[in-house]
Motif scaffolding. Structure first.
Motif, PDB file in Angstrom:
ATOM      1  N   ARG A  65      12.864  29.138 -10.096  1.00 39.44           N
ATOM      2  CA  ARG A  65      14.050  28.386 -10.498  1.00 39.44           C
ATOM      3  C   ARG A  65      14.028  28.032 -11.986  1.00 39.44           C
ATOM      4  O   ARG A  65      15.070  28.042 -12.648  1.00 39.44           O
ATOM      5  CB  ARG A  65      14.167  27.106  -9.676  1.00 39.44           C
ATOM      6  CG  ARG A  65      14.690  27.331  -8.279  1.00 39.44           C
ATOM      7  CD  ARG A  65      14.909  25.991  -7.598  1.00 39.44           C
ATOM      8  NE  ARG A  65      15.021  26.137  -6.169  1.00 39.44           N
ATOM      9  CZ  ARG A  65      16.138  26.509  -5.548  1.00 39.44           C
ATOM     10  NH1 ARG A  65      17.205  26.802  -6.246  1.00 39.44           N
ATOM     11  NH2 ARG A  65      16.163  26.608  -4.227  1.00 39.44           N
ATOM     12  N   ALA A  66      12.848  27.692 -12.531  1.00 45.51           N
ATOM     13  CA  ALA A  66      12.766  27.269 -13.934  1.00 45.51           C
ATOM     14  C   ALA A  66      13.273  28.358 -14.891  1.00 45.51           C
ATOM     15  O   ALA A  66      14.161  28.087 -15.711  1.00 45.51           O
ATOM     16  CB  ALA A  66      11.332  26.856 -14.267  1.00 45.51           C
ATOM     17  N   ARG A  69      17.084  28.809 -14.510  1.00 47.18           N
ATOM     18  CA  ARG A  69      17.864  27.766 -15.182  1.00 47.18           C
ATOM     19  C   ARG A  69      17.946  28.037 -16.678  1.00 47.18           C
ATOM     20  O   ARG A  69      18.988  27.841 -17.308  1.00 47.18           O
ATOM     21  CB  ARG A  69      17.253  26.388 -14.912  1.00 47.18           C
ATOM     22  CG  ARG A  69      17.588  25.815 -13.542  1.00 47.18           C
ATOM     23  CD  ARG A  69      17.241  24.338 -13.462  1.00 47.18           C
ATOM     24  NE  ARG A  69      15.805  24.110 -13.595  1.00 47.18           N
ATOM     25  CZ  ARG A  69      14.960  24.045 -12.566  1.00 47.18           C
ATOM     26  NH1 ARG A  69      15.417  24.203 -11.339  1.00 47.18           N
ATOM     27  NH2 ARG A  69      13.690  23.826 -12.761  1.00 47.18           N
ATOM     28  N   ASP A  72      20.390  30.953 -17.306  1.00 46.74           N
ATOM     29  CA  ASP A  72      21.776  30.521 -17.130  1.00 46.74           C
ATOM     30  C   ASP A  72      22.214  29.594 -18.260  1.00 46.74           C
ATOM     31  O   ASP A  72      23.312  29.723 -18.804  1.00 46.74           O
ATOM     32  CB  ASP A  72      21.925  29.822 -15.777  1.00 46.74           C
ATOM     33  CG  ASP A  72      23.371  29.447 -15.482  1.00 46.74           C
ATOM     34  OD1 ASP A  72      24.239  30.334 -15.548  1.00 46.74           O
ATOM     35  OD2 ASP A  72      23.632  28.264 -15.212  1.00 46.74           O
ATOM     36  N   SER A  73      21.351  28.645 -18.632  1.00 44.52           N
ATOM     37  CA  SER A  73      21.705  27.675 -19.676  1.00 44.52           C
ATOM     38  C   SER A  73      21.916  28.355 -21.026  1.00 44.52           C
ATOM     39  O   SER A  73      22.914  28.093 -21.717  1.00 44.52           O
ATOM     40  CB  SER A  73      20.612  26.610 -19.801  1.00 44.52           C
ATOM     41  OG  SER A  73      20.492  25.888 -18.596  1.00 44.52           O
ATOM     42  N   ARG A  98      24.931  35.548 -16.162  1.00 40.01           N
ATOM     43  CA  ARG A  98      25.053  34.254 -15.479  1.00 40.01           C
ATOM     44  C   ARG A  98      25.297  34.437 -13.984  1.00 40.01           C
ATOM     45  O   ARG A  98      24.750  33.710 -13.152  1.00 40.01           O
ATOM     46  CB  ARG A  98      26.189  33.444 -16.107  1.00 40.01           C
ATOM     47  CG  ARG A  98      25.912  33.042 -17.553  1.00 40.01           C
ATOM     48  CD  ARG A  98      26.827  31.933 -17.993  1.00 40.01           C
ATOM     49  NE  ARG A  98      26.552  30.738 -17.222  1.00 40.01           N
ATOM     50  CZ  ARG A  98      27.454  29.786 -16.986  1.00 40.01           C
ATOM     51  NH1 ARG A  98      28.690  29.914 -17.436  1.00 40.01           N
ATOM     52  NH2 ARG A  98      27.129  28.725 -16.294  1.00 40.01           N
ATOM     53  N   ALA A 102      22.927  33.170 -10.919  1.00 42.18           N
ATOM     54  CA  ALA A 102      23.446  32.381  -9.797  1.00 42.18           C
ATOM     55  C   ALA A 102      23.122  33.058  -8.469  1.00 42.18           C
ATOM     56  O   ALA A 102      22.754  32.402  -7.489  1.00 42.18           O
ATOM     57  CB  ALA A 102      24.951  32.179  -9.941  1.00 42.18           C
ATOM     58  N   SER A 105      19.536  32.545  -7.600  1.00 44.46           N
ATOM     59  CA  SER A 105      19.348  31.187  -7.092  1.00 44.46           C
ATOM     60  C   SER A 105      19.757  31.101  -5.622  1.00 44.46           C
ATOM     61  O   SER A 105      19.093  30.454  -4.812  1.00 44.46           O
ATOM     62  CB  SER A 105      20.162  30.205  -7.930  1.00 44.46           C
ATOM     63  OG  SER A 105      19.988  28.893  -7.457  1.00 44.46           O
TER      64      SER A 105
END
Length: 199
Positions: A65-66, A69, A72-73, A98, A102, A105
Motif C-alpha cells: 500500500r505504501a 499511495r 497515486d499521490s 492512477r 487504484a 489497491s
C-alpha cells in the motif's frame, strides 16, 4: 461364562477368548487415543499455519500500500501542477497510472477479503443475481473507461448463496472476460436486460 460342570479344555478356551478380547479392547483404546492426539496436533498445526498466512497477507498488503499511495499521490500532483504543460497523451498516461494504482489497491483489498473468507461462516440467502452481475459490470466499466464492451445481462436471474463469495466469483469471471475480450470497436457498454441470452 461357564456352565457347570465344565472340562479343562472348555475353561482354557473361555480364558483365551477373554484375554484376546481384553487385548483387542486395549489396542482399540490406544488407537483411539493416538487418533485423537494426532487430530489435535494437526488441527493446532493448521490453525498456526492459517494465522501465519493471515499475518503474511496483512504484512504484504501493508508493504504494497505504501508505494501505491506514493505512485497515486505523485501522479495526482503531476496532473494538478503540470497539466497545462502536458499534452493530452501525457495526461492520459498519468490517468492510466492512477487507475492502475487504484486497481492494485482493490486487488489488495480482495486478497485480504479472500483470506478472511475461510474463517467466516457461509451466510446463503436468496438474491437478485442479475443485479449483482450488473453492479460488478458497472464497476469494471467505470474502472476501464478506455474499453468499450457490450454486456448483455438477462433480467430476473436469481441465486441462492453467500453474497460475498458469489461476488468474488462474478468479479473474477467478468474481469477475465473483460480483459480477454477482443479489442475491436463496439457500441458503448450496455448493461441491462437481454432476451434469448444463455444464463
Amino acid at each position: 461364562y461357564l456352565v457347570k460342570p465344565f472340562k479343562a479344555p472348555e475353561l482354557r478356551c473361555v480364558i483365551e477368548i477373554a484375554l484376546n478380547k481384553h487385548a483387542s479392547d486395549v489396542r482399540l483404546r490406544e488407537n483411539e487415543r493416538w487418533l485423537e492426539s494426532t487430530l489435535q496436533q494437526r488441527t493446532a498445526a493448521l490453525e498456526a499455519a492459517n494465522s501465519e498466512l493471515e499475518a503474511f497477507n496483512y504484512s504484504v498488503a501493508h508493504d504494497l500500500r505504501a508505494p501505491l499511495r506514493g505512485i497515486d499521490s505523485f501522479s495526482q500532483l503531476l496532473v494538478e501542477k503540470y497539466s497545462q504543460q502536458l499534452d493530452e497523451e501525457a495526461l492520459t498516461y498519468l490517468n492510466r497510472v492512477r487507475a492502475s494504482a487504484a486497481r492494485m489497491s482493490q486487488l489488495i483489498d480482495a486478497l485480504l477479503s479472500l483470506a478472511q473468507v475461510g474463517r467466516g461462516e457461509l451466510q446463503p440467502i436468496d438474491l437478485d443475481f442479475s443485479y449483482l452481475v450488473q453492479s460488478v459490470v458497472s464497476e469494471i466499466a467505470a474502472a476501464n473507461p478506455e474499453r468499450t464492451v457490450r454486456v448483455a445481462i438477462p433480467s430476473g436471474m436469481r441465486a441462492y448463496g453467500d453474497p460475498r463469495l458469489l461476488r468474488i466469483v462474478v468479479v473474477n469471471l467478468l474481469e477475465n472476460a473483460w480483459k480477454f475480450t477482443a479489442r475491436r470497436k463496439r457500441p458503448a457498454v450496455e448493461v441491462g436486460p437481454c432476451q434469448n441470452t444463455a444464463q
